[in-house]
Each structure stands twice: as structure tokens, then as C-alpha cells.
Write a protein that holds these residues in place. Structure first.
Motif, PDB file in Angstrom:
ATOM      1  N   LEU A 286      40.781  26.618  24.824  1.00 43.89           N
ATOM      2  CA  LEU A 286      40.624  28.125  24.672  1.00 43.89           C
ATOM      3  C   LEU A 286      41.650  28.855  23.674  1.00 43.89           C
ATOM      4  O   LEU A 286      42.811  28.706  23.501  1.00 43.89           O
ATOM      5  CB  LEU A 286      40.700  28.905  25.895  1.00 43.89           C
ATOM      6  CG  LEU A 286      39.726  28.613  26.798  1.00 43.89           C
ATOM      7  CD1 LEU A 286      40.128  29.367  28.131  1.00 43.89           C
ATOM      8  CD2 LEU A 286      38.439  29.183  26.504  1.00 43.89           C
ATOM      9  N   ILE A 287      41.186  29.840  22.811  1.00 48.75           N
ATOM     10  CA  ILE A 287      41.761  30.648  21.882  1.00 48.75           C
ATOM     11  C   ILE A 287      41.895  32.099  22.531  1.00 48.75           C
ATOM     12  O   ILE A 287      40.873  32.487  22.980  1.00 48.75           O
ATOM     13  CB  ILE A 287      41.036  30.836  20.723  1.00 48.75           C
ATOM     14  CG1 ILE A 287      41.233  29.446  19.792  1.00 48.75           C
ATOM     15  CG2 ILE A 287      41.883  31.701  19.601  1.00 48.75           C
ATOM     16  CD1 ILE A 287      40.414  29.124  18.570  1.00 48.75           C
ATOM     17  N   ALA A 288      42.962  32.588  22.453  1.00 48.70           N
ATOM     18  CA  ALA A 288      43.200  34.006  23.201  1.00 48.70           C
ATOM     19  C   ALA A 288      43.445  35.013  21.984  1.00 48.70           C
ATOM     20  O   ALA A 288      44.263  34.923  21.379  1.00 48.70           O
ATOM     21  CB  ALA A 288      44.261  34.083  24.194  1.00 48.70           C
ATOM     22  N   LEU A 289      42.903  36.245  22.156  1.00 46.76           N
ATOM     23  CA  LEU A 289      43.258  37.385  21.088  1.00 46.76           C
ATOM     24  C   LEU A 289      43.665  38.378  22.178  1.00 46.76           C
ATOM     25  O   LEU A 289      43.150  38.620  23.297  1.00 46.76           O
ATOM     26  CB  LEU A 289      42.093  37.763  20.474  1.00 46.76           C
ATOM     27  CG  LEU A 289      41.266  36.765  19.639  1.00 46.76           C
ATOM     28  CD1 LEU A 289      39.933  37.328  19.040  1.00 46.76           C
ATOM     29  CD2 LEU A 289      41.956  36.035  18.627  1.00 46.76           C
ATOM     30  N   SER A 290      44.758  39.191  21.813  1.00 50.31           N
ATOM     31  CA  SER A 290      45.230  40.302  22.587  1.00 50.31           C
ATOM     32  C   SER A 290      44.413  41.471  23.035  1.00 50.31           C
ATOM     33  O   SER A 290      44.586  42.053  24.016  1.00 50.31           O
ATOM     34  CB  SER A 290      46.643  40.827  22.112  1.00 50.31           C
ATOM     35  OG  SER A 290      46.194  41.588  20.848  1.00 50.31           O
ATOM     36  N   ALA A 291      43.166  41.483  22.244  1.00 54.21           N
ATOM     37  CA  ALA A 291      42.265  42.320  22.657  1.00 54.21           C
ATOM     38  C   ALA A 291      42.425  43.724  22.067  1.00 54.21           C
ATOM     39  O   ALA A 291      43.396  43.956  21.255  1.00 54.21           O
ATOM     40  CB  ALA A 291      41.607  42.370  24.229  1.00 54.21           C
ATOM     41  N   CYS A 292      41.699  44.851  22.890  1.00 55.50           N
ATOM     42  CA  CYS A 292      41.532  45.991  22.309  1.00 55.50           C
ATOM     43  C   CYS A 292      42.745  46.941  22.929  1.00 55.50           C
ATOM     44  O   CYS A 292      43.707  46.432  23.170  1.00 55.50           O
ATOM     45  CB  CYS A 292      40.134  46.712  22.583  1.00 55.50           C
ATOM     46  SG  CYS A 292      39.878  46.583  24.480  1.00 55.50           S
ATOM     47  N   LEU A 293      42.555  48.279  22.893  1.00 55.02           N
ATOM     48  CA  LEU A 293      43.214  49.187  23.286  1.00 55.02           C
ATOM     49  C   LEU A 293      43.700  48.986  24.873  1.00 55.02           C
ATOM     50  O   LEU A 293      44.465  49.436  25.520  1.00 55.02           O
ATOM     51  CB  LEU A 293      42.949  50.548  23.107  1.00 55.02           C
ATOM     52  CG  LEU A 293      43.057  51.105  21.738  1.00 55.02           C
ATOM     53  CD1 LEU A 293      42.511  52.608  21.359  1.00 55.02           C
ATOM     54  CD2 LEU A 293      44.432  50.940  21.141  1.00 55.02           C
ATOM     55  N   GLY A 294      42.800  48.422  25.453  1.00 53.13           N
ATOM     56  CA  GLY A 294      42.735  48.201  27.076  1.00 53.13           C
ATOM     57  C   GLY A 294      43.428  47.018  27.319  1.00 53.13           C
ATOM     58  O   GLY A 294      43.489  46.444  28.234  1.00 53.13           O
ATOM     59  N   SER A 295      44.100  46.340  26.355  1.00 55.29           N
ATOM     60  CA  SER A 295      44.809  45.120  26.544  1.00 55.29           C
ATOM     61  C   SER A 295      46.164  45.527  27.095  1.00 55.29           C
ATOM     62  O   SER A 295      46.770  46.629  26.957  1.00 55.29           O
ATOM     63  CB  SER A 295      45.159  44.333  25.316  1.00 55.29           C
ATOM     64  OG  SER A 295      45.824  44.919  24.582  1.00 55.29           O
ATOM     65  N   GLU A 296      46.959  44.505  27.887  1.00 56.97           N
ATOM     66  CA  GLU A 296      48.237  44.833  28.470  1.00 56.97           C
ATOM     67  C   GLU A 296      49.136  45.010  27.309  1.00 56.97           C
ATOM     68  O   GLU A 296      49.991  46.081  27.422  1.00 56.97           O
ATOM     69  CB  GLU A 296      48.805  43.333  29.194  1.00 56.97           C
ATOM     70  CG  GLU A 296      49.888  43.623  29.758  1.00 56.97           C
ATOM     71  CD  GLU A 296      50.402  42.108  30.459  1.00 56.97           C
ATOM     72  OE1 GLU A 296      51.526  42.282  31.197  1.00 56.97           O
ATOM     73  OE2 GLU A 296      49.492  41.190  30.360  1.00 56.97           O
ATOM     74  N   ILE A 297      48.895  44.456  26.345  1.00 58.51           N
ATOM     75  CA  ILE A 297      50.089  44.500  25.201  1.00 58.51           C
ATOM     76  C   ILE A 297      49.860  45.968  24.580  1.00 58.51           C
ATOM     77  O   ILE A 297      50.989  46.550  24.703  1.00 58.51           O
ATOM     78  CB  ILE A 297      49.952  43.432  23.956  1.00 58.51           C
ATOM     79  CG1 ILE A 297      50.290  41.935  24.587  1.00 58.51           C
ATOM     80  CG2 ILE A 297      50.846  43.741  22.822  1.00 58.51           C
ATOM     81  CD1 ILE A 297      50.081  40.999  23.864  1.00 58.51           C
ATOM     82  N   ALA A 298      48.544  46.263  24.270  1.00 59.22           N
ATOM     83  CA  ALA A 298      48.299  47.634  23.746  1.00 59.22           C
ATOM     84  C   ALA A 298      48.917  48.725  24.533  1.00 59.22           C
ATOM     85  O   ALA A 298      49.293  49.779  24.169  1.00 59.22           O
ATOM     86  CB  ALA A 298      46.911  47.659  23.530  1.00 59.22           C
ATOM     87  N   GLN A 299      48.467  48.500  25.875  1.00 61.91           N
ATOM     88  CA  GLN A 299      48.916  49.675  26.925  1.00 61.91           C
ATOM     89  C   GLN A 299      50.413  49.666  26.790  1.00 61.91           C
ATOM     90  O   GLN A 299      50.614  50.931  26.872  1.00 61.91           O
ATOM     91  CB  GLN A 299      48.245  49.405  28.411  1.00 61.91           C
ATOM     92  CG  GLN A 299      46.818  49.624  28.251  1.00 61.91           C
ATOM     93  CD  GLN A 299      46.352  50.927  28.135  1.00 61.91           C
ATOM     94  OE1 GLN A 299      46.979  51.852  28.790  1.00 61.91           O
ATOM     95  NE2 GLN A 299      45.775  51.358  26.964  1.00 61.91           N
ATOM     96  N   HIS A 300      51.093  48.827  26.963  1.00 61.98           N
ATOM     97  CA  HIS A 300      52.532  49.010  26.876  1.00 61.98           C
ATOM     98  C   HIS A 300      53.015  49.427  25.620  1.00 61.98           C
ATOM     99  O   HIS A 300      53.858  50.520  25.651  1.00 61.98           O
ATOM    100  CB  HIS A 300      53.140  47.333  27.170  1.00 61.98           C
ATOM    101  CG  HIS A 300      53.131  46.794  28.435  1.00 61.98           C
ATOM    102  ND1 HIS A 300      53.400  47.652  29.663  1.00 61.98           N
ATOM    103  CD2 HIS A 300      52.750  45.801  28.509  1.00 61.98           C
ATOM    104  CE1 HIS A 300      53.179  46.861  30.563  1.00 61.98           C
ATOM    105  NE2 HIS A 300      52.896  45.846  30.110  1.00 61.98           N
ATOM    106  N   VAL A 301      52.344  49.232  24.645  1.00 65.42           N
ATOM    107  CA  VAL A 301      52.860  49.871  23.447  1.00 65.42           C
ATOM    108  C   VAL A 301      52.449  51.325  23.263  1.00 65.42           C
ATOM    109  O   VAL A 301      53.162  52.420  23.077  1.00 65.42           O
ATOM    110  CB  VAL A 301      52.245  49.236  21.915  1.00 65.42           C
ATOM    111  CG1 VAL A 301      52.485  50.136  20.945  1.00 65.42           C
ATOM    112  CG2 VAL A 301      52.664  47.785  21.943  1.00 65.42           C
TER     113      VAL A 301
END
Length: 196
Positions: free
Chosen positions: A140-155
């Protein structure tokens, strides 16, 4: 697109695409998506509907009929807790993560993860936890995703250290197959995430 930069459309690949099968989130019909990609001369196209793979077979067949390489994926709902934790969404948030199958092992693992989400992790949405992700990350390849992602929400909530910890966790699981996703639809929130 930056002024003065040209893009060869046939080399461009959409890696985050929703169809009518992405319930309550997508409206694009698979046949229309594939026909548009073929008309533009695109050689590859992906499908990453939310939490399910209902459109994978129709998408695969439509791409094959138009000479386009199909990339099967899913935007899964992640919980950082365990699957049996079913508290409030505030106590147990759900984040987005895009997963793409790069080979048959990845496709089988994607099927497993989506099944786990529906059969074991369902709470508001079909959730996948980190333990399941670690067991089924091969291929699998993973992309951090959209504004609903964990990383984006923390930012977005100025928790930069937590964003880095989350990114490094996904990098540990997927290695070189983890990518930070950048989206720019003109939203202020997206600009903040891109800058971070």
C-alpha cells in the motif's frame, strides 16, 4: 498552477478521486470520470472513495475499456484509538487517510482493511485503527489526505509537534510509500496546511 509552469496532462495522475460510490461525498459518475480522463489523454486514474470499495470493479472495467491504468484505493477513516473504543467523536476522533494499492498484495490488504472497518470498527463510520494498518500495510501507498486528516487537523489547531509525530508514525508504517498530500482549492485552511 504556477504561472509559466506547463503540465503535460497525459503525465498527470489524480490520486484522490471520489465517485458516486463515495456516499454523501462524491457525485462524479465513474463512466464520466474515465471518459474525461481518456479525452485528456491521461494514462492513469485512481479511485479513492470514502471507507469502501463498491466502485472498484466498475472503475477497473471502465478504465480497461479506455486504455487507462486503474489505481484502486480508498480514503479510509482512521481512529488513533482501538477499534473497540466507541466513545464520542470528540474523545475518539476519526481522521482521513488515503491508501492506494500498488500491487495485488496491496489490493488484498486494502480489501482486508475496508472489511475490518465495516465488520469490527464501525462506529459512525467504518474505522480502521493503527494496529490493523500496521498488519496490512504491505503493498500500500499512503497519502496523508485532505483537511480531514490527522496531520492536517493537528496543523489547523496549531499542534505542530503532534502533526510531526503523526507523520513520522505513518512514515514508520509505510516507509518510502508515505506521502504528504497537498491540496489547493483556494481555502485558507489548505494554505495553512501546505505552508506547515
Amino acid at each position: 498552477m504556477t504561472e509559466g509552469v506547463s503540465l503535460n496532462v497525459s503525465e498527470f495522475v489524480h490520486l484522490h478521486v471520489h465517485s458516486e460510490y463515495s456516499l454523501l461525498d462524491g457525485a462524479a459518475r465513474i463512466d464520466d470520470l474515465v471518459q474525461a480522463a481518456a479525452k485528456l489523454g491521461m494514462k492513469q486514474l485512481d479511485l479513492t472513495d470514502h471507507g469502501e470499495l463498491y466502485g472498484a470493479i466498475p472503475f477497473y472495467k471502465a478504465c480497461q475499456a479506455h486504455g487507462i491504468k486503474p489505481i484502486i484505493g480508498c480514503e479510509v477513516y482512521m481512529t488513533t484509538g482501538a477499534l473497540d473504543e466507541k466513545g464520542s467523536r470528540k474523545d475518539n476522533p476519526i481522521y482521513h487517510l488515503v491508501l492506494l494499492a500498488k500491487n495485488m498484495a496491496g489490493y488484498k490488504n486494502l480489501l482486508r482493511l475496508v472489511s475490518i472497518g465495516h465488520l469490527q470498527g464501525y462506529h459512525y463510520k467504518p474505522r480502521v485503527d493503527l494496529s490493523s494498518l500496521e498488519k496490512h500495510a504491505e503493498g500500500l501507498i499512503a497519502l496523508s489526505a485532505c483537511l480531514g486528516s490527522e496531520i492536517a487537523q493537528h496543523v489547523l489547531h496549531d499542534r505542530y509537534e503532534a502533526a510531526e509525530i503523526a507523520a513520522r508514525r505513518y512514515q514508520r508504517i509505510f516507509g518510502e510509500d508515505f506521502y504528504l498530500e497537498l491540496q489547493d482549492h483556494g481555502l485558507i485552511e489548505q494554505k495553512k496546511v501546505m505552508q506547515a
